[in-house]
Every structure is written in C-alpha cells, then in structure tokens.
Enzyme design. Structure first.
Site, PDB file in Angstrom:
ATOM      1  CG  HIS A 259     -70.896 106.980  78.666  1.00 44.30           C
ATOM      2  ND1 HIS A 259     -71.586 106.204  79.564  1.00 44.30           N
ATOM      3  CD2 HIS A 259     -71.802 107.326  77.714  1.00 44.30           C
ATOM      4  CE1 HIS A 259     -72.839 106.073  79.154  1.00 44.30           C
ATOM      5  NE2 HIS A 259     -72.996 106.761  78.052  1.00 44.30           N
ATOM      6  CE  LYS A 358     -74.793 111.611  69.949  1.00 42.13           C
ATOM      7  NZ  LYS A 358     -74.571 110.171  70.161  1.00 42.13           N
TER       8      LYS A 358
END
Ligand code: BG6
Length: 509
Positions: A259, A358
């Site tokens: 990504h 995260k």
C-alpha cells in the site's frame, strides 16, 4: 441487463467466479459486498455464476443465508453506495452455489471442473473462469499448481482463465521471487491479477488524473519546487482478530511494500506513454526501483513502534501485547516511519517520509506535499508570522478530497499574513463517497484490464526496498522498538526523524 447509467460502463461478459476461501472473513467483508455493489450498478452479466469453495460443510442455502444478513448490514452502513436492494441481492444469490473442497486435493479440482462445466451449460458462463484466492498465503502456490494440473487454468481461444491473488504476496524478497517463479511456471503473467486494494480506491486512482490531466501541477512536481513529501497511512483500529497473522507480519510487511509504495508510485511516477496497463505499471515499477535509503542506512532512517494501552476517543484499549494471539513480550512492530529518497532526475534530493501505524489518534491516509518557500521574505517588518508554508494535501481517506494551503493577507491596515485553505471534497462535487474499492478491481478482472494490479516486477521492487530493513531487524533484535500510547501520534523517535532535518510531521487529526 442495462448498464450503469452513472458510470457509462458496460456489464462484464459471461463468466464464472470461484472464491477459494468462501467461508472466510475476506469473502464476507469485501468480496461479496463488492459483488453486491456491482450488481446494484448493473455491471455483472446475466450469464454469471458464483461458486464458493471451502473446507466447511455447507449447503448452497447455508452459504447464501450466511451472507444475506451480512450484505444487508453492509448495504445499510456508510460503506455502501446503495441501500439494501432485495432484487439485486436475489439476482446474485440465485447465481450462487457452494462446494465443499480441499485446496490440496486433486479430486476437489475435478469436482470443481464438473461444476464449472455445469455452469457453462445452465448459466451460459462461456467457459470464462475467474479464480479468486481469498485463502492464507501459504496456499497460493498450491492452488495455482492444482489449477494447472487440472487444466482449469488452461486458456483456449475464446475462453479466458484468470487468477486473483490477495496479499501478502511473499514475506520478503526471496519468498516473493520464489512464489512468482512457482506460479509463472504454470500460468502466464497476463492471467495473474495480484491485488492491492488501495489501487481500487477512487482517490488513489485520482492521483493519476490529478497529475496528468491538469496542466497546473506538473511544472511544480519536481525537486525544484517541492521541499519534501509525507505519506501517512494511520489507523485507529488495533490488530483486531488478526493477532496470529500480525505476529508473523508486522506493520512493515503488512503496509509498506504494497500500500505505502503504491501511494508513493502514484505520487512520484513519470507520465506513462498511455493509460495502457503495461505503460502504467512500467512507470510505477521504475519509481520504486529508484528508492534509496538516505545516508546512514536503514538504522538511521527507519523507526519502528508498538502500541501500548491507551484511549481511542473515549474508549480505553489494550496494548498490542495484550491482544488475543499475541505473545506477551512480542517484538512485532505496529508502527513504522521510513525516510528515503527517490533517486532519479525528477526527485533527486527530495526526502520522502512514509509512516503507517495502528491505534493512532485518527484514521487518516494522506499524501502531504510541502512546496519550497519564497526565496526571501519581503515586508519583513510588517509580517507577524514567517512566510506562508504551501502544502498540497491529498486526502485518500476518509473525508476524501484535496486541499491547498497558502498564505493570504488578513484584512486590516497591517500587512499581516494568515494561513488559508482551498478545499475540494468528493462528497460536495460528486455527491458520493467511494465504496469498498473491490468493485472496480473485480470488474477490471472480468474485463481483462490489469492496470490496477501489481505485476511481478512491481511486487519485487517493493520487497527489494524493505529487505535491508528486515535483515537489519533480524540481525539486531528488537532493541530499538519504541512504544507509543494507543490514540497518540506515534513514537517520539518518529518526530525526531523529521526534526533532524528541520521538519515536522503534519499532525494526525
Ligand atoms: C490491509 C492490511 O491490507 O489494509 C490491514 O492487512 C489494514 O492491516 C488494511 O488495516 C487497511 O486498509 P483500509 O482500506 O482500511 O485503509
């Protein structure tokens, strides 16, 4: 079936889609909702069959029912462009069937072959098959091998056979090369569609339109005018139920070579000769091949972190080491910041800073481009703040759009400068927030357009960049792992990475 009037696109041609891993999470959360959206957009052909393949014992009915409720929920959520449309769901459900099968057993592929031939007869799917590998990556090679042995992957004139492979494609450079080697011995590159779902996002695709369909930005898009680029992929979610997967993966492997580098490639690539798949993918591979870690090597230019307990909004959340299926002393990173250069004519000397993590303060995927300042500040006496920083902010998600920040005179008798912003929002102009991203990708496979999929060289170029970092971590152990509180901006060491260059991250807010 009439085509989607909004998009002007035609329905795909006749085909059967086989999902390996039909009882899994990916099928439920992404693939079937995307097929539902395609049905609503009237882009699936009448002559369509969807075959679910998995180890579990289900009837056709069970499988359909297990998905109905989930699609209903999805359709009523923010992720869907379409409210629940029972006719559309019935259209899809009536073409769905399930088969119990074992990925490793040749006889299962024999049964699958009979089922597909049956679909060709009853649903007129034309001998065109799409195999979607929504299975654990250790099975990728096995499934392709079995598809080859059973000749399910053999193309004949007028019948296509295509294989969609999910990420992770390999765990490092060597395993990615080995997997490419293994599958390309059986099928041709043209038949392989390696998914990176970021490429299905409208805002990622728009990067090419924005750059290459507007004359305004291109003259500025280089080392002469750009000071540096920040790419941020911040999430508020933790590892959810994927502790086992994440323990052997970590943030670097999970997000950067795929990504992260897709965002980089779309931002930094040269204009392709055309929008043809090979031209686009060649330019993207060239950018990633030009990535060089800055002076000092991986040690000085990469920061890794792991979240400890903290608060996301009002919710108290546990640290990574307290998550299910995570070792209590796990050294695995949930955050990475990476500084590198793109060593080519256009970008030489311009630092790129890429971070992902995260449990950060906010969900935010953004490309922030800082332009160089004015050569000298005029009106030094009067201006109360320094020269205006010019930022172009490309918001990939959420709040999709593009903003330009610059300075303007504050009304009044003094020559005072204020920071202002022009802001384009998808929602305002197009009245729609883009959906899961898988729709475009599935449709493109059916149409045989691989532009938005990764070619072997794209994948391997990404792994080649991160391999020295993986090697360094494996050699040195986890001594440099930095902890950050859930809900924060990430580890302080990531701020220092930019502070050393006299720069600062844009806040994740
Ligand atoms: C996946 C990663 O590929 O992308 C996940 O495995 C991550 O860990 C996800 O959460 C992010 O995707 P999105 O579309 O939610 O930004």
């Amino acid at each position: 079936m009439p085509h989607d009037k909004d998009s002007g696109a035609q329905p795909a041609g006749p085909c059967a889609l086989v999902i390996f891993g039909a009882a899994g999470d990916l099928t439920k959360r992404l693939v079937v909702p995307a097929l539902y959206n395609l049905t609503c957009a009237q882009l699936l052909p009448e002559e369509f069959a969807l075959i679910g393949f998995d180890l579990a014992d289900h009837s056709d009915e069970d499988w359909r029912n297990s998905l109905t409720e989930m699609v209903e929920q999805f359709a009523n959520s923010d992720g869907s462009k379409y409210a629940f449309n029972r006719d559309a769901w019935n259209f899809l459900a009536s073409r769905m069937s399930y088969m119990k099968g074992d990925l490793t057993k040749p006889e299962s592929y024999g049964q699958l072959k009979s089922k597909l031939e049956e679909a060709d007869k009853t649903q007129h799917t034309g001998g065109n098959y799409l195999f979607y590998l929504a299975v654990a990556d250790r099975f990728f090679g096995t499934v392709v091998e079995q598809l080859g042995k059973s000749c399910l992957s053999c193309e004949k004139p007028g019948h296509w056979r295509r294989i969609v492979i999910e990420k992770p494609f390999g765990h490092d450079l060597q395993s990615a090369q080995a997997l490419d080697h293994e599958i390309l011995d059986i099928v041709s590159e043209r038949q392989i569609y390696r998914i990176d779902h970021f490429l299905g996002k409208e805002t990622v695709q728009n990067l090419m339109m924005f750059r290459f369909a507007n004359g305004l930005f291109e003259p500025l898009w280089n080392r002469d005018r750009i000071d540096h680029v920040q790419i941020t992929v911040a999430e508020t979610v933790g590892v959810e139920k994927r502790g086992r997967f994440y323990e052997s993966t970590g943030a670097l492997r999970d997000m950067i070579p795929n990504h992260g580098f897709q965002l980089l490639a779309m931002t930094a690539m040269e204009a392709p000769n055309s929008f043809d798949a090979n031209d686009v993918r060649a330019e993207k591979a060239k950018v990633v091949e030009a990535v060089r870690v800055c002076d000092g090597g991986a040690k000085c230019n990469v920061v890794r972190g792991q979240y400890s307990a903290g608060k996301i909004g009002d919710e108290q959340v546990p640290g990574y080491r307290q998550e299910p299926d995570v070792a209590p002393n796990s050294p695995v990173e949930t955050y990475v910041a990476f500084k590198f250069l793109v060593d080519n004519w256009r970008w030489s000397g311009v630092p790129f800073y890429l971070r992902t993590g995260k449990r950060l303060a906010r969900k935010k995927t953004q490309i922030a481009i800082k332009f160089k300042g004015v050569p000298c500040a005029l009106m030094r006496e009067e201006v109360s703040s320094g020269p205006a920083p010019n930022w172009l902010l490309i918001r990939i998600q959420p709040d999709e759009g593009i903003a330009l920040e610059f300075g303007a005179k504050v009304p009044g008798p003094r020559m005072k400068l204020g920071d202002v912003r022009m802001d384009f929002k998808y929602q305002d102009y197009f009245g729609t927030a883009p959906a899961t991203g898988y729709e475009t990708l599935l449709y493109d496979v059916m149409m045989g357009d691989p532009t938005l999929f990764q070619r072997a060289d794209n994948i391997e170029a990404g792994w080649a960049v991160v391999q020295p970092v993986l090697d360094m971590w494996a050699k040195n152990g986890p001594g440099d792992l930095q902890f950050y509180a859930a809900g924060s901006q990430g580890p302080a060491a990531a701020d220092e990475l930019l502070a050393r260059d006299g720069r600062a991250w844009r806040p994740i807010n």
